[in-house]
Design a protein around this motif. Structure first.
Motif, PDB file in Angstrom:
ATOM      1  N   TRP A  75       0.606  -1.306  -0.034  1.00 23.47           N
ATOM      2  CA  TRP A  75      -0.035   0.114  -0.017  1.00 23.47           C
ATOM      3  C   TRP A  75       0.886   1.222  -0.262  1.00 23.47           C
ATOM      4  CZ3 TRP A  75      -4.622  -1.269  -1.092  1.00 23.47           C
ATOM      5  CH2 TRP A  75      -5.164  -2.806  -0.719  1.00 23.47           C
ATOM      6  N   MET A  76       2.217   1.201   0.078  1.00 21.04           N
ATOM      7  CA  MET A  76       2.951   2.345   0.223  1.00 21.04           C
ATOM      8  C   MET A  76       3.359   3.030  -1.053  1.00 21.04           C
ATOM      9  SD  MET A  76       5.941   0.964   2.958  1.00 21.04           S
ATOM     10  CE  MET A  76       5.538   0.476   4.600  1.00 21.04           C
ATOM     11  N   PHE A  77       2.734   4.368  -1.154  1.00 19.92           N
ATOM     12  CA  PHE A  77       3.172   5.000  -2.380  1.00 19.92           C
ATOM     13  C   PHE A  77       2.429   4.374  -3.629  1.00 19.92           C
ATOM     14  CE2 PHE A  77       6.742   6.281   0.164  1.00 19.92           C
ATOM     15  CZ  PHE A  77       6.584   7.464   0.201  1.00 19.92           C
ATOM     16  N   ALA A  78       1.190   3.962  -3.178  1.00 20.94           N
ATOM     17  CA  ALA A  78       0.345   2.990  -4.038  1.00 20.94           C
ATOM     18  C   ALA A  78      -1.386   3.388  -3.582  1.00 20.94           C
ATOM     19  CB  ALA A  78       0.467   1.602  -4.302  1.00 20.94           C
ATOM     20  N   ALA A  79      -1.906   2.640  -4.540  1.00 24.19           N
ATOM     21  CA  ALA A  79      -3.506   2.493  -4.208  1.00 24.19           C
ATOM     22  C   ALA A  79      -4.023   3.823  -4.036  1.00 24.19           C
ATOM     23  CB  ALA A  79      -3.766   1.401  -3.295  1.00 24.19           C
ATOM     24  N   GLY A  80      -4.914   4.109  -2.929  1.00 25.83           N
ATOM     25  CA  GLY A  80      -5.189   5.384  -2.571  1.00 25.83           C
ATOM     26  C   GLY A  80      -4.372   6.265  -1.934  1.00 25.83           C
ATOM     27  N   ALA A  81      -3.178   6.129  -1.722  1.00 21.25           N
ATOM     28  CA  ALA A  81      -2.360   6.975  -0.861  1.00 21.25           C
ATOM     29  C   ALA A  81      -2.364   8.297  -1.543  1.00 21.25           C
ATOM     30  CB  ALA A  81      -0.799   6.474  -0.600  1.00 21.25           C
TER      31      ALA A  81
END
Length: 391
Positions: free
Chosen positions: A294-300
């Motif tokens: 999820w880091m620097f990805a998806a809905g960040a």
């Protein structure tokens, strides 16, 4: 009993018979290899590259260079017979340095030494230090520099204590091409600072010394924060356990706010009450950091805006909202899909974003996401933290 004694006796004999063997070459001769010839030097920033012609010895194994890049410890570099060059790194200055070359055969016999002089160009640890800019900010100092070659450095921040001794206050590892970060947690009083870089060969840059007075700020009490659900907001969570109030619970990494995916839209925003009126100094945004996926990805949030109001309209319209600042999340390693150790460390620690000193005090905050790192139309985060001054 007799059999046990016999076994013990055999084991003891085995131990006594075991001797440490020296590792020796498989082929042992007294042949001395010929020397390398036609040595050419290519000087670079903090390094030198040597090219040469190998001797025509059938049992040649490698070429060895011995040098002292910083005038202290001796370095040895080897290159096999399948290459005709050597890279010598770790130089800290632009002085002449003597390098000794040997050809070595399979019996580990060395040729006669060949001496060459290298004169490296100015090292990256110095060129990066030359770009360093420091200024005071809320709770500490803001540091900026450019690392064009993306070399590995540790940046040291020292402060002088009341006795006049220099103490290491902060260390940052980075190989980012451009870096801006803040060293915080300091009182609003005049403080002597020192800053320098160290590369992986333990070469030090020169030291920047300066005196700054950090701007006053205090940590906002999250116990006063309250979620609001205005008509135009995207405040509904995907599940009840992923509600907005998780953003200020100081909970574990899997305590998150995750907007309802069936209502996805971009841009989107949500609103909350700080409980008191503050002149904000900075905000820290924590991505979902319990899983590297999820880091620097998806809905960040990647590009987002923060608005303030003291009398928000009940219908959720934008009439009484003031834009405080637009922020962009920056991944240290760039826009690629791979995560470096520095990327992971930044995601876990959270990203700090300073508000302009001219910002007026507000009680109500609206977080508006313009783009996300993964192109998602929903926003997901684990924590929001604010600092400022109560007004």
């Amino acid at each position: 009993m007799k059999s046990i004694l016999s076994i013990c006796g055999l084991f003891l004999l085995f131990l006594l018979g075991c001797k440490e063997k020296e590792i020796e070459p498989l082929v042992k001769t007294n042949n001395i290899p010929g020397v390398v010839t036609n040595v050419k030097v290519e000087n670079g920033k903090g390094f030198a590259k040597l090219s040469y012609t190998l001797p025509e010895d059938l049992d040649l194994l490698y070429v060895q260079a011995v040098y002292r890049p910083n005038g202290r410890e001796e370095h040895t570099v080897k290159s096999s017979i399948y290459s005709n060059n050597l890279l010598l790194e770790g130089f800290a200055d632009t002085e002449d340095h003597e390098v000794t070359l040997y050809a070595v055969n399979r019996s580990e016999n060395r040729s006669a030494p060949i001496k060459v002089i290298v004169k490296p160009l100015i090292a990256d640890v110095h060129t990066t230090r030359a770009t360093l800019k420091v200024e005071e900010t809320f709770g500490g100092v803001n540091i900026q520099f450019k690392n064009e070659e993306e070399k590995e450095f540790v940046v040291y921040t020292l402060i002088k204590d009341e006795k006049g001794d220099w103490l290491t206050y902060d260390r940052l590892y980075t190989n980012a091409k451009e870096k801006e970060y803040a060293v915080r947690g300091l009182p609003a009083k005049q403080t002597d600072f020192a800053f320098f870089f160290v590369d992986k060969w333990k070469n030090h840059s020169d030291t920047l010394k300066a005196t700054f007075t950090p701007l006053f700020e205090e940590y906002l009490n999250k116990g006063l924060f309250r979620a609001m659900a205005l008509p135009t907001d995207s405040s509904e969570p995907e599940f009840s356990s992923w509600q907005m109030s998780n953003l200020w619970d100081n909970g574990p990494p899997n305590s998150i706010f995750y907007q309802k995916s069936s209502l996805a839209k971009m841009p989107n925003w949500f609103t909350f009450d700080l409980g008191k009126r503050y002149k904000l100094s900075r905000i820290k945004v924590n991505q979902l950091a319990y899983d590297n996926a999820w880091m620097f990805a998806a809905g960040a949030p990647k590009l987002f805006e923060i608005y303030g109001s003291n009398s928000p309209n009940a219908d959720g319209s934008w009439g009484n909202w003031t834009l405080l600042s637009t922020f962009e999340s920056k991944k240290p390693s760039g826009s690629g899909s791979q995560l470096t150790n520095e990327d992971i460390a930044v995601a876990k620690a959270g990203e700090d974003f300073p508000f302009p000193p001219s910002a007026l005090p507000y009680r109500y905050i609206r977080f508006k996401t313009l783009t996300t790192w993964g192109g998602s139309k929903i926003t997901m985060m684990s924590e929001l933290t604010f600092w400022g001054q109560e007004m």
